[in-house]
Design an enzyme around this catalytic site. Structure first.
Site, mmCIF file in Angstrom:
data_model
loop_
_atom_site.group_PDB
_atom_site.id
_atom_site.type_symbol
_atom_site.label_atom_id
_atom_site.label_comp_id
_atom_site.label_asym_id
_atom_site.label_seq_id
_atom_site.Cartn_x
_atom_site.Cartn_y
_atom_site.Cartn_z
ATOM 1 N N HIS A 183 0.483 -1.553 0.382
ATOM 2 C CA HIS A 183 -0.213 0.338 0.386
ATOM 3 C C HIS A 183 0.516 1.045 -0.027
ATOM 4 O O HIS A 183 2.302 1.033 -0.115
ATOM 5 C CB HIS A 183 -1.067 -0.046 0.824
ATOM 6 C CG HIS A 183 -0.225 -0.928 2.745
ATOM 7 N ND1 HIS A 183 0.221 0.900 3.279
ATOM 8 C CD2 HIS A 183 -0.168 -1.196 3.167
ATOM 9 C CE1 HIS A 183 0.728 0.611 4.335
ATOM 10 N NE2 HIS A 183 0.186 -1.044 3.996
ATOM 11 N N HIS A 212 3.970 1.331 2.590
ATOM 12 C CA HIS A 212 5.411 1.309 1.314
ATOM 13 C C HIS A 212 6.150 1.887 0.716
ATOM 14 O O HIS A 212 6.790 2.047 0.273
ATOM 15 C CB HIS A 212 4.674 -0.376 1.201
ATOM 16 C CG HIS A 212 4.290 -1.637 2.238
ATOM 17 N ND1 HIS A 212 3.244 -2.204 2.083
ATOM 18 C CD2 HIS A 212 4.927 -2.470 2.796
ATOM 19 C CE1 HIS A 212 2.761 -2.938 3.077
ATOM 20 N NE2 HIS A 212 4.054 -2.823 4.058
ATOM 21 N N GLN A 231 5.507 -15.249 12.135
ATOM 22 C CA GLN A 231 4.846 -14.432 13.009
ATOM 23 C C GLN A 231 3.483 -14.513 13.336
ATOM 24 O O GLN A 231 3.148 -13.255 13.942
ATOM 25 C CB GLN A 231 5.673 -12.900 12.578
ATOM 26 C CG GLN A 231 4.830 -12.674 11.738
ATOM 27 C CD GLN A 231 5.869 -11.177 10.435
ATOM 28 O OE1 GLN A 231 7.023 -11.492 10.157
ATOM 29 N NE2 GLN A 231 4.766 -9.518 11.149
HETATM 30 O O1 PAF Z 1 5.765 -5.311 9.022
HETATM 31 C C1 PAF Z 1 5.880 -6.279 7.752
HETATM 32 O O2 PAF Z 1 5.072 -6.538 6.994
HETATM 33 C C2 PAF Z 1 6.623 -7.167 8.594
HETATM 34 O O3 PAF Z 1 6.227 -7.303 9.936
HETATM 35 C C3 PAF Z 1 7.834 -7.741 8.375
HETATM 36 C C4 PAF Z 1 8.950 -6.045 9.847
HETATM 37 C C5 PAF Z 1 8.536 -7.708 7.055
HETATM 38 C C6 PAF Z 1 8.526 -9.208 9.281
HETATM 39 O O4 PAF Z 1 7.673 -10.083 8.413
#
Ligand code: PAF
Length: 176
Positions: A32, A35, A59
């Site tokens: 988006h 980024h 995660q």
């Molecule tokens: O913020 C994110 O998109 C993710 O947590 C990251 C930092 C790329 C790690 O997977």
């Protein structure tokens, strides 16, 4: 923009830019405006910009959230093709976790409060993948959105406490 899927190939490719400023923007795709502002900042501040897209399963503390996570690789690639990016790193799980996630980075204070309370293991997954990606890309500067403030703080502490030679920078995250 060259797409690279192998860790070894990316390391070998980036080795020839030793002495240049490398900017790195790690993402999980579903790109988006936020980024893009990080990517533009990296492109303006560095000789080379590397972006990664990797939906980091470690995660997600719940399998449903991982399944629901939007993947739109083709449209993400189209968006990135209009930016000043040199390399797009697109590893898969085995490429990034040859140890099958036996080695982990655990932060024991900041990651245990706020979002960390209900998302057991989330920050361990984030910090582990960020550390791996930083070791692979070896950037001068890495860019993270400030919207995920707890994440930003834990990453800043990771690099200072574990002496990782990179500057962590941010840009305001704007969502559509
Ligand atoms: O913020 C994110 O998109 C993710 O947590 C990251 C930092 C790329 C790690 O997977």
């Amino acid at each position: 923009m060259k797409i690279i899927k192998s860790t070894k190939e990316l390391k070998n490719t980036l080795r020839k830019f030793r002495g240049k400023q490398i900017g790195f923007v790690p993402t999980m795709g579903a790109l988006h405006k936020g980024h893009i502002s990080l990517i533009e900042k990296s492109a303006s501040e560095n000789d080379i910009t590397v972006v990664s897209i990797f939906v980091n399963a470690t995660q997600f503390n719940n399998a449903e959230d991982l399944e629901k996570y939007p993947t739109q690789l083709n449209s993400d690639i189209k968006v990135l093709e209009n930016q000043e990016i040199d390399y797009l790193f697109l590893p898969n799980f085995d490429e990034l976790y040859p140890d099958n996630y036996k080695y982990k980075i655990e932060e024991t204070e900041l990651s245990k409060i706020l979002c960390g309370v209900s998302r057991n293991g989330h920050f361990t997954g984030v910090l582990t993948v960020v550390m791996k990606l930083l070791n692979i890309v070896n950037p001068s500067k890495a860019y993270f959105g400030e919207k995920d403030y707890q994440q930003l703080l834990t990453i800043r502490r990771l690099v200072s406490d574990l002496d990782i030679p990179v500057r962590i920078l941010t840009a305001p995250i704007m969502r559509e």
